[in-house]
Design a protein around this motif. Structure first.
Motif, PDB file in Angstrom:
ATOM      1  N   UNK A  98      -8.436 -13.464  18.342  1.00 36.21           N
ATOM      2  CA  UNK A  98      -9.023 -14.457  19.240  1.00 36.21           C
ATOM      3  C   UNK A  98      -9.998 -13.831  20.239  1.00 36.21           C
ATOM      4  N   UNK A  99      -9.971 -12.492  20.393  1.00 33.78           N
ATOM      5  CA  UNK A  99     -11.046 -11.881  21.182  1.00 33.78           C
ATOM      6  C   UNK A  99     -11.626 -10.649  20.483  1.00 33.78           C
ATOM      7  N   UNK A 100     -11.550 -10.678  19.168  1.00 32.81           N
ATOM      8  CA  UNK A 100     -12.161  -9.657  18.318  1.00 32.81           C
ATOM      9  C   UNK A 100     -11.632  -8.256  18.605  1.00 32.81           C
ATOM     10  N   UNK A 101     -10.353  -8.178  18.902  1.00 36.58           N
ATOM     11  CA  UNK A 101      -9.747  -6.878  19.153  1.00 36.58           C
ATOM     12  C   UNK A 101      -9.533  -6.091  17.872  1.00 36.58           C
ATOM     13  N   UNK A 102      -9.571  -6.790  16.714  1.00 39.76           N
ATOM     14  CA  UNK A 102      -9.338  -6.081  15.448  1.00 39.76           C
ATOM     15  C   UNK A 102     -10.623  -5.499  14.861  1.00 39.76           C
ATOM     16  N   UNK A 103     -11.739  -5.739  15.547  1.00 39.01           N
ATOM     17  CA  UNK A 103     -13.036  -5.282  15.023  1.00 39.01           C
ATOM     18  C   UNK A 103     -13.063  -3.780  14.771  1.00 39.01           C
ATOM     19  N   UNK A 104     -12.361  -3.026  15.602  1.00 37.13           N
ATOM     20  CA  UNK A 104     -12.478  -1.567  15.536  1.00 37.13           C
ATOM     21  C   UNK A 104     -11.613  -0.960  14.443  1.00 37.13           C
TER      22      UNK A 104
END
Lengths: 221, 251
Positions: free
Chosen positions: B50-56
């Protein structure tokens, strides 16, 4: 507490409700028998036994509280416990009504009988049978059966009307019967209230199954 | 009820492992939404999306949409920093920076370009007050954040999130490392914060979900099986698996 142990406790709790229920059924039956057969010893027995019923109700309530505190029940577990907490109140009150009938049996003990009792025992049988089946529906989680039982309350209400009318005619014809007839009206009222309480139990059965609070049948009285 | 965040058919893979399977969910503004489910069910993965924390994380794949006020945060050209400013996060372990209390709270606003001391002072005080920590630390703002108790550290982290004026706060088991009293404070804080923010909380503690939230979603094996008002979910769940989980029959 492990889940299996909790399940056993929950099962035990419902067994206790059935035991309390059968004590109450007996109270209804014995009170009416005492009245009908002018059996004062039996009437006294019903009055004494009522304290056992009250104690049993307290025991069950304590067990419910213990389960709530230690298990934080949710969903159907919670619904069962909430239903039990309510059902035992109704059971205790029905027993109080039976006790009331037993007390009237004692009061009428020395008086000549007004008339042979026919409709009152019939009301008692109806109420007792409805009670038995309502608890059966609770254990079987049968909302449909519970709803049907509620409809039967109308028959008890009709019997009550009939008894009331009949006793009124006695009083109108002979004022000397007023005391006795009034007391029998109290008995009829006790039985009518008992059947109403059974409909409360049925509403709890529906709640246990569906999770919804519904008022099923609104009694005439 | 206004949806603040909506997900549409959201699926997520770590390499070949599918962690989420077509989750569609609508999160209401100014309410608290709780996500529950056994370990590994995907609830934390969902929250982090929900806040793109998995992008990395390398080798991940996503399909579906996450709409914040109707706009897909995964569409090309979206500023990730802005998304994370609008959607803040509080983690399981309190993680204050090894800096003073003041510097912890001022960190976000400084990163966003706020440099005037007067403004910073104001933001720090406001955020610490909103996080119900001001009275306990106002005389020791230069003390290290790490010197606070666990519960205070978590509130400091909440203050740090509030300092960048987010719209949504994501909380990933924010109380699991805290004692009951600190937990109570955080829960009270959540109730106060929901008037201004939208809160999504992942929790293992079902009583907590039942206490604090208006809506609860139950996740199992990457799917969201049931989503309804908290009161309904805990009194009359519709799915047998939800019932089994919340009443402790598995998980």
């Amino acid at each position: 507490m492990l889940r299996e142990k909790f399940d056993r406790y929950l099962q035990g709790l419902q067994d206790e409700v059935l035991i309390l229920g059968s004590m109450v059924e007996k109270a209804i039956g014995y009170a009416m028998e005492a009245l009908k057969k002018r059996d004062l010893a039996l009437a006294r027995q019903v009055i004494t036994d009522d304290t056992l019923i009250n104690r049993k109700r307290m025991d069950i309530e304590e067990k419910c509280v213990e389960l709530i505190v230690t298990q934080q029940p949710v969903a159907s577990d919670l619904r069962i416990i909430v239903a039990v907490l309510n059902i035992i109140i109704d059971l205790e009150r029905i027993a109080d009504h039976a006790e009331g009938t037993a007390k009237i049996a004692l009061m009428l003990g020395d008086e000549p009988p007004l008339k042979p009792l026919i409709d009152l025992p019939r009301m008692a049988d109806r109420a007792r049978d409805m009670l038995h089946r309502s608890l059966d529906a609770f254990i079987r989680r049968d909302a449909e059966a519970a709803r049907k039982i509620c409809i039967e309350d109308d028959e008890v209400d009709n019997l009550y009307d009939q008894v009331f009318r009949e006793l009124l005619t006695f009083m109108a014809e002979d004022p000397k019967t007023i005391t006795r007839a009034t007391r029998l009206i109290w008995v009829a009222h006790n039985l009518e209230r008992s059947a109403d309480r059974v409909t409360n139990i049925c509403e709890r059965v529906v709640f246990t199954v569906t999770g919804k609070m519904e008022e099923i049948g609104v009694s005439k009285y | 009820m206004n949806p603040k965040i909506q997900t549409r058919e959201l699926s997520f893979y770590y390499g070949k492992v599918q962690a989420l399977n077509r989750v569609s969910l609508s999160i209401n503004e100014h309410q608290i939404t709780a996500l529950i489910g056994p370990s590994g069910c995907g609830k934390t993965t969902f929250l982090r999306l929900l806040n793109r924390m998995n992008d990395t994380i390398p080798e991940v794949r996503l399909s579906g949409e996450v709409l914040l006020d109707g706009q897909n945060i995964y569409q090309p050209g979206v500023d990730v920093v802005e998304v994370r400013q609008r959607v803040g996060m509080v983690f399981q372990q309190p993680n204050p920076f090894p800096k003073s209390i003041y510097a912890n709270v001022a960190f976000g606003p400084r990163m966003l370009g706020m440099n005037r001391q007067l403004n910073l002072d104001e933001v720090v005080e406001k955020s610490l007050r909103a996080a119900a920590l001001w009275d306990e630390v106002k005389d020791n703002l230069n003390k290290s954040g790490a010197a606070l108790s666990g519960g205070q550290q978590q509130r400091l982290c909440i203050a740090r999130v509030l300092a960048v004026e987010p719209e949504v706060i994501l909380m990933d088991e924010p109380c699991s490392a805290l004692d009951p009293l600190s937990t109570l404070k955080i829960e009270e804080l959540m109730q106060a914060l929901k008037k201004r923010y939208t809160i999504v909380i992942v929790t293992h503690n079902m009583q907590q979900a039942a206490r604090v939230s208006e809506w609860t979603g139950f996740f199992l094996l990457g799917e969201m099986l049931e989503y309804r008002s908290t009161q309904e979910l805990f009194t009359r769940p519709q799915d047998k698996r939800t019932e089994d989980y919340i009443s402790g029959r598995f998980g």
